[in-house]
Design a protein around this motif. Structure first.
Motif, PDB file in Angstrom:
ATOM      1  N   ARG A   1       0.544  -1.381  -0.079  1.00 58.03           N
ATOM      2  CA  ARG A   1      -0.272  -0.227  -0.311  1.00 58.03           C
ATOM      3  C   ARG A   1       1.030   0.538   0.401  1.00 58.03           C
ATOM      4  N   LYS A   2       2.349   1.376   0.641  1.00 53.51           N
ATOM      5  CA  LYS A   2       2.650   2.219   1.191  1.00 53.51           C
ATOM      6  C   LYS A   2       3.305   1.925  -0.235  1.00 53.51           C
ATOM      7  N   LYS A   3       3.633   1.656  -1.535  1.00 54.81           N
ATOM      8  CA  LYS A   3       4.673   1.866  -2.359  1.00 54.81           C
ATOM      9  C   LYS A   3       3.209   2.467  -3.890  1.00 54.81           C
ATOM     10  N   ILE A   4       2.509   1.837  -3.724  1.00 56.97           N
ATOM     11  CA  ILE A   4       1.637   2.526  -4.395  1.00 56.97           C
ATOM     12  C   ILE A   4       0.813   3.564  -4.364  1.00 56.97           C
ATOM     13  N   ALA A   5       0.924   3.823  -2.343  1.00 57.02           N
ATOM     14  CA  ALA A   5       0.285   5.296  -2.802  1.00 57.02           C
ATOM     15  C   ALA A   5       1.456   6.572  -2.994  1.00 57.02           C
ATOM     16  N   ASP A   6       3.154   5.816  -2.952  1.00 55.98           N
ATOM     17  CA  ASP A   6       4.085   6.771  -3.033  1.00 55.98           C
ATOM     18  C   ASP A   6       4.267   7.194  -5.140  1.00 55.98           C
ATOM     19  N   GLY A   7       3.173   6.234  -5.296  1.00 55.57           N
ATOM     20  CA  GLY A   7       3.509   6.084  -7.008  1.00 55.57           C
ATOM     21  C   GLY A   7       2.422   7.331  -7.066  1.00 55.57           C
ATOM     22  N   LEU A   8       1.198   6.947  -6.645  1.00 52.98           N
ATOM     23  CA  LEU A   8      -0.077   7.954  -6.708  1.00 52.98           C
ATOM     24  C   LEU A   8       0.357   8.790  -6.368  1.00 52.98           C
ATOM     25  N   SER A   9       1.120   9.498  -5.193  1.00 50.01           N
ATOM     26  CA  SER A   9       0.622  10.891  -4.811  1.00 50.01           C
ATOM     27  C   SER A   9       2.470  11.715  -5.757  1.00 50.01           C
ATOM     28  N   LYS A  10       3.395  10.704  -6.984  1.00 48.07           N
ATOM     29  CA  LYS A  10       3.489  10.790  -7.555  1.00 48.07           C
ATOM     30  C   LYS A  10       3.264  10.682  -9.446  1.00 48.07           C
ATOM     31  N   LEU A  11       2.113  10.632  -9.496  1.00 48.91           N
ATOM     32  CA  LEU A  11       0.678  10.735 -10.698  1.00 48.91           C
ATOM     33  C   LEU A  11       0.041  12.131  -9.972  1.00 48.91           C
ATOM     34  N   LEU A  12      -0.763  12.203  -8.841  1.00 50.23           N
ATOM     35  CA  LEU A  12      -1.058  13.482  -8.206  1.00 50.23           C
ATOM     36  C   LEU A  12       0.192  14.698  -8.779  1.00 50.23           C
ATOM     37  N   ALA A  13       1.373  14.360  -8.084  1.00 51.44           N
ATOM     38  CA  ALA A  13       2.093  15.790  -8.058  1.00 51.44           C
ATOM     39  C   ALA A  13       1.869  16.343  -9.484  1.00 51.44           C
ATOM     40  N   ASP A  14       2.124  15.462 -10.765  1.00 57.67           N
ATOM     41  CA  ASP A  14       2.055  15.484 -11.947  1.00 57.67           C
ATOM     42  C   ASP A  14       0.644  16.175 -12.777  1.00 57.67           C
ATOM     43  N   THR A  15       0.025  15.210 -12.070  1.00 56.31           N
ATOM     44  CA  THR A  15      -1.476  15.985 -12.304  1.00 56.31           C
ATOM     45  C   THR A  15      -1.732  16.880 -12.665  1.00 56.31           C
ATOM     46  N   TYR A  16      -1.345  17.850 -10.899  1.00 51.61           N
ATOM     47  CA  TYR A  16      -1.799  18.997 -10.191  1.00 51.61           C
ATOM     48  C   TYR A  16      -0.730  19.955 -10.984  1.00 51.61           C
ATOM     49  N   THR A  17       0.352  19.800 -10.891  1.00 52.51           N
ATOM     50  CA  THR A  17       1.892  19.989 -12.147  1.00 52.51           C
ATOM     51  C   THR A  17       1.528  20.467 -13.239  1.00 52.51           C
ATOM     52  N   LEU A  18       0.690  19.594 -14.323  1.00 52.58           N
ATOM     53  CA  LEU A  18      -0.033  19.896 -15.171  1.00 52.58           C
ATOM     54  C   LEU A  18      -0.715  20.686 -15.328  1.00 52.58           C
ATOM     55  N   TYR A  19      -1.881  20.396 -14.359  1.00 55.26           N
ATOM     56  CA  TYR A  19      -3.424  21.525 -14.377  1.00 55.26           C
ATOM     57  C   TYR A  19      -2.748  22.757 -14.318  1.00 55.26           C
ATOM     58  N   LEU A  20      -2.057  23.192 -13.122  1.00 60.15           N
ATOM     59  CA  LEU A  20      -1.456  24.792 -13.347  1.00 60.15           C
ATOM     60  C   LEU A  20      -0.688  25.366 -14.902  1.00 60.15           C
ATOM     61  N   LYS A  21      -0.735  23.862 -15.071  1.00 60.00           N
ATOM     62  CA  LYS A  21       0.912  24.951 -16.354  1.00 60.00           C
ATOM     63  C   LYS A  21      -0.415  24.658 -17.059  1.00 60.00           C
ATOM     64  N   THR A  22      -1.615  24.002 -17.747  1.00 66.15           N
ATOM     65  CA  THR A  22      -2.565  24.242 -18.627  1.00 66.15           C
ATOM     66  C   THR A  22      -3.161  25.229 -17.891  1.00 66.15           C
ATOM     67  N   HIS A  23      -3.613  26.068 -17.366  1.00 66.25           N
ATOM     68  CA  HIS A  23      -4.618  26.307 -16.728  1.00 66.25           C
ATOM     69  C   HIS A  23      -3.943  27.993 -17.479  1.00 66.25           C
ATOM     70  N   SER A  24      -2.819  27.818 -16.825  1.00 69.90           N
ATOM     71  CA  SER A  24      -1.326  29.426 -17.168  1.00 69.90           C
ATOM     72  C   SER A  24      -1.904  29.292 -18.398  1.00 69.90           C
TER      73      SER A  24
END
Length: 155
Positions: free
Chosen positions: A12-35
């Motif tokens: 669960r920890k490995k998966i959550a850590d991977g999902l955290s990276k995917l969340l960070a990519d998603t949010y960063t891409l969200y901000l860039k796209t909105h800008s």
């Protein structure tokens, strides 16, 4: 109360850590796209302004789904800019590129998020975590389709 969903804590920890990276990519891409939506100019203004709005809305919704899956695995979801900067493989854009530069960066961002998602999928599949595998499969489809659509503008 301890969590007992059939996936051990280490997985669960490995998966959550991977999902955290995917969340960070998603949010960063969200901000860039909105800008880019706010700052697009030139002959492609109308079509890209509309396209970017559709894309940032989809990314915003996806971020919530990813964060909630992390919480379902009983780990805290990252939620600060400083955490996202450390976790994301997508670099911020401090300036305002022309429309072609915007599209190129977004193609790269969606492809980067897809690569991150593939890593998480392998972890989820190995741990027999179908909900995460399903979530990531949906994200892969969205990122790959969006990258294709954006890439098509550059031909």
């Amino acid at each position: 109360m301890a969590i007992d969903i059939g996936i051990d804590q280490k997985d669960r920890k490995k998966i959550a850590d991977g999902l955290s990276k995917l969340l960070a990519d998603t949010y960063t891409l969200y901000l860039k796209t909105h800008s880019f939506h706010w700052n697009i100019t030139g002959s492609m203004f109308n079509s890209l302004h509309t396209m970017f709005e559709t894309q940032y809305n989809e990314l915003w919704s996806a971020a919530d789904v990813i964060a909630e899956r992390i919480r379902s695995l009983d780990f805290p979801a990252p939620g600060s800019y400083s955490q996202f900067v450390k976790l994301s493989a997508i670099k911020e854009e401090p300036g305002v590129p022309d429309w072609r530069g915007m599209v190129e960066q977004l193609v790269d961002g969606h492809e980067t998020a897809a690569r991150t998602g593939r890593t998480v999928f392998k972890l989820a599949d190995k741990a027999d975590d179908q909900p995460t595998a399903d979530l990531v499969t949906q994200r892969l489809e969205a990122h790959e389709k969006t990258a294709w659509m954006l890439r098509s503008l550059l031909k």
